[in-house]
Design a protein around this motif. Sequence first.
Motif, PDB file in Angstrom:
ATOM      1  N   PHE A 111      -2.000   9.991   3.963  1.00 48.53           N
ATOM      2  CA  PHE A 111      -2.561   9.179   2.686  1.00 48.53           C
ATOM      3  C   PHE A 111      -1.454   8.752   1.737  1.00 48.53           C
ATOM      4  O   PHE A 111      -1.407   7.875   1.395  1.00 48.53           O
ATOM      5  N   LEU A 112      -0.838   9.961   1.195  1.00 50.22           N
ATOM      6  CA  LEU A 112       0.102   9.710   0.157  1.00 50.22           C
ATOM      7  C   LEU A 112       1.633   9.068   0.612  1.00 50.22           C
ATOM      8  O   LEU A 112       2.147   8.385  -0.157  1.00 50.22           O
ATOM      9  N   VAL A 113       1.806   9.335   1.792  1.00 47.51           N
ATOM     10  CA  VAL A 113       3.079   8.844   2.354  1.00 47.51           C
ATOM     11  C   VAL A 113       2.707   7.440   2.607  1.00 47.51           C
ATOM     12  O   VAL A 113       3.353   6.574   2.451  1.00 47.51           O
ATOM     13  N   GLY A 114       1.575   7.070   3.134  1.00 48.93           N
ATOM     14  CA  GLY A 114       1.366   5.535   3.452  1.00 48.93           C
ATOM     15  C   GLY A 114       1.040   4.869   2.148  1.00 48.93           C
ATOM     16  O   GLY A 114       1.411   3.804   1.984  1.00 48.93           O
ATOM     17  N   LEU A 115       0.450   5.387   1.068  1.00 45.50           N
ATOM     18  CA  LEU A 115       0.471   4.860  -0.050  1.00 45.50           C
ATOM     19  C   LEU A 115       1.649   4.638  -0.992  1.00 45.50           C
ATOM     20  O   LEU A 115       1.787   3.616  -1.428  1.00 45.50           O
ATOM     21  N   ALA A 116       2.726   5.626  -0.652  1.00 48.30           N
ATOM     22  CA  ALA A 116       4.013   5.232  -1.528  1.00 48.30           C
ATOM     23  C   ALA A 116       4.691   4.112  -0.976  1.00 48.30           C
ATOM     24  O   ALA A 116       5.489   3.689  -1.585  1.00 48.30           O
ATOM     25  N   GLY A 118       3.446   1.649   0.909  1.00 46.43           N
ATOM     26  CA  GLY A 118       2.947   0.352   0.659  1.00 46.43           C
ATOM     27  C   GLY A 118       2.349   0.236   2.097  1.00 46.43           C
ATOM     28  O   GLY A 118       1.464  -0.921   2.352  1.00 46.43           O
ATOM     29  N   TRP A 119       2.189   0.994   3.262  1.00 45.99           N
ATOM     30  CA  TRP A 119       1.439   0.898   4.379  1.00 45.99           C
ATOM     31  C   TRP A 119      -0.197   0.987   4.211  1.00 45.99           C
ATOM     32  O   TRP A 119      -0.958   0.414   5.102  1.00 45.99           O
ATOM     33  N   PHE A 120      -0.633   1.719   3.181  1.00 48.42           N
ATOM     34  CA  PHE A 120      -2.088   1.663   2.810  1.00 48.42           C
ATOM     35  C   PHE A 120      -1.969   1.401   1.287  1.00 48.42           C
ATOM     36  O   PHE A 120      -1.135   1.471   0.492  1.00 48.42           O
ATOM     37  N   THR A 121      -3.159   0.891   1.054  1.00 45.95           N
ATOM     38  CA  THR A 121      -3.691   0.150  -0.188  1.00 45.95           C
ATOM     39  C   THR A 121      -5.047   0.686  -0.530  1.00 45.95           C
ATOM     40  O   THR A 121      -5.667   0.565   0.313  1.00 45.95           O
ATOM     41  N   VAL A 122      -5.346   0.972  -1.857  1.00 43.88           N
ATOM     42  CA  VAL A 122      -6.542   1.493  -2.153  1.00 43.88           C
ATOM     43  C   VAL A 122      -7.538   0.494  -2.787  1.00 43.88           C
ATOM     44  O   VAL A 122      -6.990  -0.389  -3.600  1.00 43.88           O
ATOM     45  N   ASP A 123      -8.652   0.105  -2.080  1.00 41.43           N
ATOM     46  CA  ASP A 123      -9.410  -0.965  -2.500  1.00 41.43           C
ATOM     47  C   ASP A 123     -10.551  -0.587  -3.817  1.00 41.43           C
ATOM     48  O   ASP A 123     -10.483  -1.251  -4.645  1.00 41.43           O
ATOM     49  N   SER A 124     -10.959   0.610  -3.585  1.00 39.70           N
ATOM     50  CA  SER A 124     -11.830   1.033  -4.574  1.00 39.70           C
ATOM     51  C   SER A 124     -12.001   2.553  -4.161  1.00 39.70           C
ATOM     52  O   SER A 124     -11.633   2.971  -3.181  1.00 39.70           O
TER      53      SER A 124
END
Length: 314
Positions: A111-116, A118-124
């Motif tokens: 999750f953290l790698v994907g977030l850093a 931009g491969w994942f974004t948090v909607d809520s």
Amino acid sequence: MSPRRLVWNDTERRPTAPLRLLTMPIVVVLVVLALAFGVVGPLGTVLSGRPVASVVTNVVSAGATGIAGLVVARYIDRRTLSDLGFGIDRDWMLDLGFGLALGAVLMGGIFLVGLATGWFTVDSVGFGGARLSGVASLLALFVVVGISEELLVRGVVLTDISEGLRWKFDVRVASTVALVVSAAVFGVIHLSNPNSSLASTLSITLAGVMLGLGYVLSGDLAIPIGLHITWNFFQGGVFGFSVSGLSFGTSVVATTERGPDVITGGAFGPEAGLLGVGAILVGTAAIAWYVRARYGNLRFDPGVTVPELRWKRE
């Protein structure tokens, strides 16, 4: 060789390993069907319209494979619970804790790698009553799934294969072959999941090697059960990813995948992408490190290849 020796082991007073493995799928299907028509169906009718209905039926359905595994182990394999990897004691609980922590850390890393990147974004992010109720339901489901699948694939399939090979090969060879074959079975089982592909099947097979390694090195199912539970729960219930192709629509964090599927795994979930493969490789190394640090050596546990049978205790 007499025909009897092909199907019956006189020394162990039970069917031979090949026959036990051939019988297992039949027993699993019969038990699953019996529970589906005898328990899940009536429960769905009684609980119809209630929020708890889907939770209860999903948990019972997921547990069917575990119950089938126990039936095979008790009446066909004739094994004790401890021989299935459930020799529960203080050491077992410590190993379980390590597995639980490892699964959470690995999925958190994805999750953290994907977030850093931009491969994942948090909607809520939500902790409301309805969302938490759904997450708690997923936790119950994944606990049952983790125990059931590990009991069947590692506790029964892997052990049967390693026991069947022990007469011809040493512990290392027997355990290695059993590890690889049971991992392949684990991958094929997930081939029917939504959004599956060759890439996802190979990745799940690799995950099967990681889970099986925790068993063959320690002789118990504590590490793979703990890892299996939190890997799935944090994947689907915390970070909102698909779990082996299945999307549950409720999680603490609502996440959208925006990166290339070859990296993120796409609709199947992180397991089918390079992020998942990387986490599996890190998890495999972490298991080897833990076993070596805790037990002082790194070797295949010989107990996996030597049966502890019920009739010897009766």
